[in-house]
Design an enzyme around this catalytic site. Structure first.
Site, mmCIF file in Angstrom:
data_model
loop_
_atom_site.group_PDB
_atom_site.id
_atom_site.type_symbol
_atom_site.label_atom_id
_atom_site.label_comp_id
_atom_site.label_asym_id
_atom_site.label_seq_id
_atom_site.Cartn_x
_atom_site.Cartn_y
_atom_site.Cartn_z
ATOM 1 N N TRP A 207 0.831 -1.215 0.000
ATOM 2 C CA TRP A 207 0.000 0.000 0.000
ATOM 3 C C TRP A 207 0.860 1.258 0.000
ATOM 4 C CZ3 TRP A 207 -4.943 1.832 -0.031
ATOM 5 C CH2 TRP A 207 -5.152 3.112 0.501
ATOM 6 N N SER B 163 2.565 10.652 8.512
ATOM 7 C CA SER B 163 3.138 11.615 7.563
ATOM 8 C C SER B 163 3.987 12.707 8.200
ATOM 9 C CB SER B 163 2.011 12.278 6.778
ATOM 10 O OG SER B 163 1.548 11.373 5.824
ATOM 11 N N GLN C 96 3.940 7.201 2.704
ATOM 12 C CA GLN C 96 3.208 6.349 3.632
ATOM 13 C C GLN C 96 3.034 4.981 2.974
ATOM 14 O OE1 GLN C 96 1.369 7.365 6.994
ATOM 15 N NE2 GLN C 96 3.474 8.017 6.655
ATOM 16 N N TRP D 128 -4.256 -0.225 3.766
ATOM 17 C CA TRP D 128 -3.617 0.708 4.694
ATOM 18 C C TRP D 128 -3.302 0.007 6.022
ATOM 19 C CZ3 TRP D 128 -4.554 2.685 9.513
ATOM 20 C CH2 TRP D 128 -3.861 3.860 9.867
ATOM 21 N N GLU E 183 -5.825 17.851 8.133
ATOM 22 C CA GLU E 183 -4.615 17.039 7.867
ATOM 23 C C GLU E 183 -3.563 17.763 7.007
ATOM 24 O OE1 GLU E 183 -6.298 12.552 8.180
ATOM 25 O OE2 GLU E 183 -6.380 13.371 6.161
ATOM 26 N N ASP F 147 0.127 9.080 1.454
ATOM 27 C CA ASP F 147 0.742 10.415 1.325
ATOM 28 C C ASP F 147 2.228 10.415 0.938
ATOM 29 O OD1 ASP F 147 -1.588 10.538 2.793
ATOM 30 O OD2 ASP F 147 -0.699 11.562 4.488
#
Ligand code: FRU
Length: 448
Positions: A35, A95, A54, A62, A213, A38
């Site tokens: 996966w 992140s 990420q 994720w 975010e 970001d």
């Protein structure tokens, strides 16, 4: 149907990533496997553009957030490297960003070599080893761009509230200080300052209604006048002034990103030509049966352009992408319709339209349509109003196996979208009048 050669993998020339993987983007960055979300730690250091991201190395879903790592000399051809930051007892690695500490304010430098310093969120509670631990901000550094050490006195910013996260650090030259923008919760962000990247003091709070975010903060000039931009993950941004302590907004949050798959973008630190280059995560793409999941946008250069509403962000594919051109398939006007056969679905298309003439450009199953009556441009299920400034309407499109990225109206309309093709596109069809249409067939960036 995919061609037999592709299906059998005989077109594969890259040892690291088989080109034969039918839905593997060929010049958009993907993780070799697992996966991706970001982009993190975008920085130019020791002659290379670094792209951390990420990453879940263990699954195409994720989780287990880790910083994956790749480097490039031209932002187009990427070399995959071992993961840079792995989960630990402070949490998984969410992140963050990276800078070059030119004056070694942190003291992490070795000899004359300035260190690369990275800032990440330790997402406490997201792995077994960090049960009951809150989210904090951590620092790691490197003097070779290959090996990374976490600071032994982390956290550099202790827990504040909720899932506080996504530190973006910049050098603020006018006030001669390091500055960190950090996301708190809801639509709230906070600004910190530091002399040495290790001790951080809160300077101010900031709200970005409609955004959350992944903050970014940077300066752009328009006609020699300076503007600061504060950016949230969904591409809403405020224009304003920034004295290194507080952001003074001169606009409400403005929507900039129109594509259905565009989120958590970040811009490069220390870009050697002082360009403001951004890469974004193409969220929610689908890649059935592939060993990887998700992809990045192409790198795009941001500038400010004057519109009737004032200065606005404009986006353009970086110039280096021209290195992928392998054959010009078309360069003429289209008076009423044209069909341009291509030998690949990897395409760059540039079109100049009259603002009072309808036109449609079809690439396989995707359509870019301009409606002269409503002055709107549509692609990937999104419709945007083009400006009423005089002159022609320009459209630039980049097509990859699972991707269409459109940059229209002087880059004021960026539409990035992902799709799963029924079959690879092998022609461009145009209906309507186009003053000039250019189509290039592109090479895969995985093959070189
Ligand atoms: C944005 C985000 C960040 C977080 C990361 C976790 O997509 O939710 O806020 O740090 O992803 O993977």
């Amino acid at each position: 149907m995919l061609s037999l050669a592709v299906a059998l993998g005989i077109m594969s020339t890259s040892a690291a990533i088989p080109v034969s993987e039918a839905l593997r983007p060929q010049y958009h960055f993907t993780a070799p496997k697992g996966w991706l979300n970001d982009p993190n730690g975008l920085v130019y250091y020791r002659g290379e553009y670094h792209l951390f991201y990420q990453h879940n190395p263990f699954s195409t879903q994720w989780g287990n957030m880790t910083w994956g790592h790749a480097v490039s000399k031209d932002l187009v051809h990427w070399k995959n490297l071992p993961n840079a930051l792995e989960p630990d007892a402070t949490g998984t690695m969410y992140s963050g960003s990276a800078v070059v500490d030119w004056n070694n304010t942190s003291g992490f430098g070795a000899g004359k070599e300035p260190p690369m310093v990275m800032f990440y969120t330790a997402a406490g509670g997201k792995n077994d080893a960090s049960k009951g631990v809150p989210f904090t901000q951590g620092l790691a550094y490197s003097t070779d761009g290959r090996t990374f050490k976490k600071f032994d006195q982390n956290p550099i910013v202790p827990f504040i509230e909720a899932e506080n996260r996504d530190p973006k650090v910049i050098w603020h030259e006018p006030s001669k200080s390091w500055v960190m923008a950090l996301y708190l919760d809801g639509d709230r962000y906070v600004i910190f300052r530091s002399p040495d990247l290790k001790k951080w003091t809160k300077a101010s709070d900031l709200r970005m209604p409609g955004a959350s975010e992944c903050p970014d903060v940077f300066e752009l000039k328009l006609d020699k006048k300076s503007y600061w931009i504060f950016w949230g993950a969904n591409g809403r941004y405020r224009l304003g002034d920034f004295d290194g302590y507080k952001f003074y907004s001169i606009t409400e949050p403005i929507e900039s990103i129109l594509g259905p798959n565009d989120y958590a973008a970040q811009t490069y630190s220390d870009e050697p030509r002082h360009r403001r280059i951004q890469i974004s995560w193409m969220r929610d793409g689908h890649y059935p049966d592939m060993p990887f999941n998700q992809q990045m946008t192409i790198p795009r250069e941001m500038t400010l352009t004057l519109t009737e509403g004032g200065p606005r962000l404009a986006f353009a594919p970086i110039a280096e992408l021209a290195n992928l051109r392998q054959k010009k398939a078309y360069d003429q006007a289209v008076t009423s319709s044209a069909t341009i056969p291509t030998s690949t679905e990897l395409l760059e298309i540039r079109a100049i339209l009259k603002r009072d003439e309808n036109a449609q450009i079809k690439i396989g199953e995707q359509t870019i349509a301009y409606d002269a009556r409503t002055h709107t441009l549509s692609a990937m299920g999104r419709t945007a109003k083009v400006g009423y400034l005089k002159g022609d309407l320009d459209i630039v499109a980049y097509v990859d196996r699972t991707t269409l990225e459109v940059f229209a109206d002087r880059g004021l309309i960026p539409i990035a979208g992902c799709f799963v093709p029924k079959e690879p596109a092998r022609k461009v069809q145009v209906e309507g009048k186009v003053s000039r249409l250019q189509v290039w067939e592109l090479k895969s960036a995985l093959e070189d």
